[in-house]
Design an enzyme around this catalytic site. Sequence first.
Site, short mmCIF file in Angstrom:
data_model
loop_
_atom_site.label_atom_id
_atom_site.label_comp_id
_atom_site.label_asym_id
_atom_site.label_seq_id
_atom_site.Cartn_x
_atom_site.Cartn_y
_atom_site.Cartn_z
N HIS A 59 0.87 -1.19 0.00
CA HIS A 59 0.00 0.00 0.00
C HIS A 59 0.90 1.23 0.00
CE1 HIS A 59 -3.73 -2.27 0.75
NE2 HIS A 59 -2.97 -3.06 1.49
N ARG A 61 -0.31 4.37 -0.76
CA ARG A 61 -1.13 5.49 -0.23
C ARG A 61 -1.23 6.73 -1.11
NH1 ARG A 61 -3.47 1.88 2.70
NH2 ARG A 61 -2.69 1.55 4.79
N ASN A 91 -6.51 0.56 -3.17
CA ASN A 91 -7.39 1.26 -2.23
C ASN A 91 -6.83 2.63 -1.85
OD1 ASN A 91 -5.29 0.19 -0.66
ND2 ASN A 91 -6.60 -0.23 1.09
N ASN A 277 -5.46 -6.61 9.29
CA ASN A 277 -6.53 -7.37 8.68
C ASN A 277 -5.99 -8.20 7.51
OD1 ASN A 277 -9.06 -8.32 8.13
ND2 ASN A 277 -9.70 -6.53 6.95
N ASP A 304 2.04 -6.79 2.49
CA ASP A 304 0.86 -6.02 2.95
C ASP A 304 1.33 -4.76 3.72
OD1 ASP A 304 -1.72 -5.17 3.27
OD2 ASP A 304 -2.36 -6.83 4.54
O1 DOR Z 1 -4.34 -4.55 7.55
C1 DOR Z 1 -4.72 -4.20 6.44
N1 DOR Z 1 -4.46 -2.95 5.99
N2 DOR Z 1 -5.39 -5.04 5.66
C2 DOR Z 1 -5.96 -4.65 4.51
O2 DOR Z 1 -6.58 -5.46 3.87
C3 DOR Z 1 -5.87 -3.26 4.05
C4 DOR Z 1 -4.69 -2.60 4.64
C5 DOR Z 1 -4.72 -1.09 4.50
O3 DOR Z 1 -5.00 -0.60 3.42
O4 DOR Z 1 -4.40 -0.42 5.48
ZN ZN Z 2 -6.06 -7.23 2.42
#
Ligand code: DOR
Ligand code: ZN
Length: 430
Positions: A59, A61, A91, A277, A304
Site C-alpha cells: 500500500h 497510499r 485502495n 486485517n 501487505d
Molecule cells: O491490515 C490491512 N491494511 N489489511 C488490509 O486489507 C488493508 C490494509 C490497509 O489498506 O491499510
Molecule cells: Zn487485504
Amino acid sequence: MTRVLLKGVRPYGEGDPVDVLVDDGAIAQIGAGIDPGGAEVIDAAGQVLLPGFVDLHTHLREPGREDTETIATGSAAAALGGYTAVFAMANTDPVADNAVVVEHVWRQGRAAGLVDVHPVGAVTVGLAGQKLAELGTMARSAAAVRVFSDDGHCVSDPLLMRRALEYSTALDVVIAQHAEDPRLTAGAQAHEGEHAARLGYAGWPASAEESIVARDCLLAGHAGARLHVCHVSTSGTVDVLAWAKQRGTRVSAEVTPHHLLLTDERLATYDPVNKVNPPLRTGTDAERMRQALADGVIDCVATDHAPHAPQDKDCEWAAARPGMLGLQTALSIVAETMVRPGLLDWRGVARVMSERPAEIAGLPDHGRPLTVGEPANLTLVDPDAEWTVRGEELASIAANTPYEGMRLPGVVTATLLRGEITARDGKVAL
Ligand code: DOR
Ligand code: ZN
C-alpha cells in the site's frame, strides 16, 4: 550505464564466493578474480546474492494519503528492503479503478526510479463490490495492469467474483482476493479466539477467510481462471489451498511476514500497532504458515505494507486502522522465521520472495536466474549481520512497525535495478 563489480558474493548462498560483473543493466560475467576495470566495486565478501525481491502486495497510499506514504517514500522503503518491483494496491483516494489513476501511479513510480511500481487495478468500481471496473481498459493502459484486487475489501458477491474471474481469462490477468466474508466479520476487532474473548473484542473467525477461499477456488476452477489469495492467515485456508492445487485449480497464495512471526498473544499489549486485517492468528496458525511456505502450498511472501498516520494508530484499539509497515523488515522476518530454523535455504528465499511472485504477476525481467545475460535486478544480503528496528529510522513517512526495538538477522546491503544501485548500506542511492 554504470558498471558494478560485486566482489566475493555467494549466489543463492551456495558454493564458493565469486565475483559478479554487472554491465549495461545485465549480468555480464560471473567468475573468480574479475578485473574491475572502471567498474564501481562493492566488496561483499561472503554475502548472499539473490534476485531482486518482488512484492505482490504493497500500500503506497498515493494518491490520497500522502501524509502516511508517497510513491517516492514507499519506493525508497522498497529499495532498502531489497525489492526491485512492487505492486501498489488500489485502495487509494481516488481508487485505482480506471486507466487515469493506474497510469498516474505507474508514472510516479517511474519518476521515483527506485523500484518498478506496478499498479494493481480495482476489481469493482470504487471498491464498492457492486459493479465491475473496466479491467480491460486498465490492462491495455500504459500501466499494463496484470493484477486486479479490491484489497482491503473482499469481492464478496459470488456472481461478481465469477464474472471477474471469467473476464480475467480473456485478459490473461490474475484476480487477487482479500478473502473475508463481511457478513462473518462485521464489527470484528481481532482473531476470534481465547485472547479476543478475554479482552472483550468482537471476533474475526477463521472460517470467514476459509469459506471465501474455498468458494473462489471452485469459481476459478469453473472459469479456468487464475486466482491469487492475499495474506493467508489460517491453517484451514492451507487445507483448502492444498485441496484446490491437488485438483488442478490455478490458484496461488501469499503469506505476510507478520503472519509468519506474530500471534494473537500480542493482543495483551492493547497496542493497535498489532491490529491488522486479517488479524494475527494463533501460534498453531503461524506455525502452519511457515510449514506451508516451506512446502510450497503457499507460494510466496508479500508484505501487505500498510502505513498509517499516528492519529489512526495511537488511539484506542477499536478506533485504530488495521495494517503495519513491512517493506524494510520482510527479509529479516523471513530470515528469522524460515532460514534460522532451517525451513528454507537462501535458494528457497529467492523462490518465495522473487521467483514465484514474478511468475504469478507475469514479470519477465524479475525473479530471473543469477546467470550471465539476465537482467541485473539483484539484492545483496549479509546473512550474519543483525540490526535493530526503529520505526522512526525507516524510510516510510509512517512509523507503525510491530517490530520496534527487535533485533533481527539478515541485512540488505545493496539493491540493483537494471544494473543501477538503488540502495546501499542502508541509504537510497539515487
Ligand atoms: O491490515 C490491512 N491494511 N489489511 C488490509 O486489507 C488493508 C490494509 C490497509 O489498506 O491499510
Ligand atoms: Zn487485504
